[in-house]
Write a protein that holds these residues in place. Structure first.
Motif, short mmCIF file in Angstrom:
data_model
loop_
_atom_site.label_atom_id
_atom_site.label_comp_id
_atom_site.label_asym_id
_atom_site.label_seq_id
_atom_site.Cartn_x
_atom_site.Cartn_y
_atom_site.Cartn_z
N ASP A 26 46.65 40.86 49.83
CA ASP A 26 47.28 42.00 49.45
C ASP A 26 47.39 42.32 48.16
N VAL A 27 46.89 43.24 47.46
CA VAL A 27 47.00 43.72 46.21
C VAL A 27 47.36 44.88 45.97
N PRO A 28 48.58 45.65 46.34
CA PRO A 28 48.85 46.93 46.33
C PRO A 28 49.02 47.44 44.83
N GLY A 29 48.29 48.50 44.47
CA GLY A 29 48.54 49.28 43.35
C GLY A 29 47.56 48.86 42.23
N LEU A 30 46.54 47.92 42.79
CA LEU A 30 45.54 47.57 41.89
C LEU A 30 44.17 48.15 42.28
N LYS A 31 43.73 48.54 41.03
CA LYS A 31 42.23 49.01 41.12
C LYS A 31 41.10 48.03 41.36
N GLU A 32 40.10 48.11 41.69
CA GLU A 32 38.95 47.42 41.97
C GLU A 32 38.65 46.66 40.68
N GLU A 33 38.62 47.44 39.51
CA GLU A 33 38.31 46.97 38.22
C GLU A 33 39.32 45.70 37.85
N GLU A 34 40.49 45.68 38.34
CA GLU A 34 41.71 45.09 37.95
C GLU A 34 41.82 43.86 38.77
N VAL A 35 40.66 43.53 39.77
CA VAL A 35 40.77 42.33 40.59
C VAL A 35 39.40 41.72 40.40
N LYS A 36 39.19 40.47 40.16
CA LYS A 36 38.14 39.80 40.07
C LYS A 36 37.77 38.62 41.26
N VAL A 37 36.57 38.62 41.69
CA VAL A 37 36.37 37.66 42.83
C VAL A 37 35.14 36.86 42.34
N GLU A 38 35.13 35.46 42.25
CA GLU A 38 34.41 34.86 41.51
C GLU A 38 33.96 33.42 42.52
#
Length: 159
Positions: A68-80
């Motif tokens: 759950d990452v409400p209010g965040l855009k794709e560019e504000e989240v990193k998956v590594e």
């Protein structure tokens, strides 16, 4: 002892989270023994919203993580993927800009960084991970290798 303190005893909705590590030398988030544990770094600063809740389920084909990452855009989240077997989901929600003419009555939405790490099992295909985001939910799909069936060879009995 309560984990929640009231910052104003006359306001029943005014709550602060108690930080049991506040003031200890290992309490800073940079060199902490507990790097993913959310802490307030100063009295007026908002606690990091490391409470990004994550569900992990295993299906016959894949491991599926939903965050759950409400209010965040794709560019504000990193998956590594670190070291081939550590899935890391991180991001940051910026603090809203304050205008001098604004009067705030309540600030309940959190801001700050979050970081979640998961050790992937041996059957995970880390090179084929897919991620998507829809309606404030990040979905990370980690395909699984097919279970290797033992090679069975029949031996004829002679007699």
């Amino acid at each position: 002892m309560s984990l929640i303190r009231r910052s104003n005893v006359f306001d029943p909705f005014s709550l602060d989270l108690w930080d049991p590590f506040e003031g200890f030398p290992f309490g800073s988030s940079s060199g902490s023994l507990f790097p993913s544990f959310p802490r307030a770094s100063s009295g007026s600063e908002v606690v990091a919203f490391a409470g990004a809740r994550v569900d992990w389920k295993e299906t016959p084909e894949a491991h599926v993580f939903k965050a759950d990452v409400p209010g965040l855009k794709e560019e504000e989240v990193k998956v590594e993927v670190e070291d081939g077997n550590i899935l890391q989901i991180s991001g940051e929600r910026s603090k809203e800009q304050e205008e001098k003419t604004d009067t705030w009555h309540r600030v309940e939405r959190s801001s700050g960084k979050f970081l979640r790490r998961f050790r992937l099992p041996e059957n995970a295909k880390a090179e084929q991970i897919r991620a998507s985001m829809e309606n404030g939910v990040l979905t990370v799909t980690v395909p699984k290798e097919e279970a290797k069936k033992p090679d069975v060879k029949s031996i004829q009995i002679s007699g």
